[in-house]
Scaffold this motif. Structure first.
Motif, mmCIF file in Angstrom:
data_model
loop_
_atom_site.group_PDB
_atom_site.id
_atom_site.type_symbol
_atom_site.label_atom_id
_atom_site.label_comp_id
_atom_site.label_asym_id
_atom_site.label_seq_id
_atom_site.Cartn_x
_atom_site.Cartn_y
_atom_site.Cartn_z
ATOM 1 N N TRP A 80 35.104 -13.389 11.183
ATOM 2 C CA TRP A 80 34.630 -12.473 10.296
ATOM 3 C C TRP A 80 36.016 -11.746 9.670
ATOM 4 N N PHE A 97 33.080 -6.262 0.729
ATOM 5 C CA PHE A 97 32.214 -5.130 1.277
ATOM 6 C C PHE A 97 30.848 -5.578 1.999
ATOM 7 N N GLU A 98 30.281 -6.639 1.317
ATOM 8 C CA GLU A 98 29.025 -7.171 1.671
ATOM 9 C C GLU A 98 29.319 -7.775 3.063
ATOM 10 N N PHE A 100 31.620 -7.125 5.126
ATOM 11 C CA PHE A 100 31.988 -6.079 6.103
ATOM 12 C C PHE A 100 30.692 -5.686 6.763
ATOM 13 N N GLU A 101 29.467 -5.296 5.830
ATOM 14 C CA GLU A 101 28.428 -4.790 6.278
ATOM 15 C C GLU A 101 27.592 -5.753 7.107
ATOM 16 N N GLU A 102 27.677 -7.081 6.743
ATOM 17 C CA GLU A 102 27.054 -8.151 7.429
ATOM 18 C C GLU A 102 27.720 -8.065 9.138
ATOM 19 N N ARG A 104 29.251 -5.789 10.645
ATOM 20 C CA ARG A 104 28.571 -4.616 11.522
ATOM 21 C C ARG A 104 27.099 -4.790 11.982
ATOM 22 N N LEU A 105 26.354 -5.464 11.260
ATOM 23 C CA LEU A 105 25.085 -5.497 11.734
ATOM 24 C C LEU A 105 24.832 -6.667 12.493
ATOM 25 N N TRP A 115 39.182 -2.541 9.367
ATOM 26 C CA TRP A 115 38.775 -1.147 8.847
ATOM 27 C C TRP A 115 39.822 -0.660 7.764
ATOM 28 N N CYS A 122 38.237 0.582 -0.727
ATOM 29 C CA CYS A 122 37.662 1.682 -1.376
ATOM 30 C C CYS A 122 38.557 2.446 -2.455
ATOM 31 N N LEU A 134 35.086 5.963 5.803
ATOM 32 C CA LEU A 134 35.031 4.795 6.899
ATOM 33 C C LEU A 134 36.162 5.444 7.721
ATOM 34 N N GLN A 137 34.498 7.309 10.553
ATOM 35 C CA GLN A 137 33.789 6.380 11.105
ATOM 36 C C GLN A 137 34.381 5.516 12.299
#
Length: 283
Positions: A80, A97-98, A100-102, A104-105, A115, A122, A134, A137
């Motif tokens: 990743w 960004f997309e 990164f979300e994948e 985490r999911l 991170w 951003c 972030l 988080q």
């Protein structure tokens, strides 16, 4: 090694692929890729697969890198991180960004480098609140901020005037002893300056024994940003006397605030190109 009949293995290929990426040797990298296909078909070792994704990412061959990533039967954090960094290094933040979300999911472990990469993205896309969220988080996940994360956070605070959050990061830097790092101190000076707290910026500035050009520029921009031309002029003169040569950032910062001939600058830096440029533009 190959000419001597020694067969490469799962430890050989990642090293060679990394070398290809570092040397930007795409042609040889493709030859190694063919060798891997010939030796293993598509049943590759995870480390070899990760190395291929990383290599093509360094070449900017993102379609190939992403295709290889999608073909992976298993992925780890390195997988990743490799594909996310490939897009981030090219400034393709939407895709980064997309992914990164994948990531985490998918429940993959996110290390601090990723991170920081996404939080830095951003800031670059001017989503300063997103960067700070972030970092928040990260802390909730039990990850301590490193100097890079602190610099990113301070940069975000500088741009939106979030001095309270900036002081929280400052306190964290003191506790972790990162406040002694030059880049962190410069980011702190910039943050306080842009948040119109020149008193704390000045205290930090004076506490630094050996000041870099970046440190001087940070404090100068603080004075000029608050229209304190006299203080900026005095500090600029002090910088010149200390033997620090200004750069274009220095000149761009102070130029609008000099409206008269300053003979002291000529005495200090007679014949210095930047001073000539300064005087020409002033007049």
């Amino acid at each position: 090694m190959v000419h001597k009949g020694v067969r490469p293995d799962d430890f050989t290929y990642p090293s060679v692929l990394k070398a290809c990426g570092e040397k930007k040797d795409l042609d040889f990298g493709r030859e190694v890729h063919k060798s891997i296909n010939a030796a293993y078909g598509h049943r590759w070792n995870l480390y070899v697969h990760n190395s291929l994704v990383s290599m093509y990412g360094k070449f900017g061959e993102l379609d190939t890198a992403h295709r290889l990533f999608n073909e992976m039967p298993e992925r780890d954090a390195v997988s990743w991180n490799g594909i996310i960094n490939s897009y981030a290094s090219r400034g393709m933040w939407k895709e980064a960004f997309e992914l990164f979300e994948e990531m985490r999911l998918a429940g993959a472990e996110v290390n601090i480098i990723t991170w920081n990469t996404i939080a830095g993205g951003c800031v670059q896309t001017r989503n300063f609140k997103g960067a700070l969220e972030l970092l928040s988080q990260m802390r909730r996940c039990g990850i301590d901020l490193d100097p890079v994360a602190m610099i990113i956070g301070l940069g975000a605070c500088s741009n939106i005037g979030a001095i309270k959050l900036g002081t929280v990061i400052h306190a964290s830097a003191i506790r972790s002893c990162f406040d002694g790092f030059d880049n962190v101190r410069n980011a702190l000076i910039t943050m306080y300056s842009r948040c119109k707290d020149l008193r704390h910026a000045g205290i930090l500035f004076k506490s630094i024994k050996t000041k870099s050009l970046t440190t001087w520029n940070s404090m100068l921009s603080g004075y000029t940003g608050m229209d304190q031309s006299e203080e900026a002029s005095f500090l600029f003169r002090e910088m010149l006397f200390s033997g620090i040569e200004p750069n274009y950032v220095t000149i761009a910062s102070i130029l609008p605030h000099f409206n008269r001939f300053d003979s002291t600058l000529i005495d200090v830096y007679n014949g210095y190109d930047y001073v000539h440029i300064l005087l020409v533009l002033v007049y």
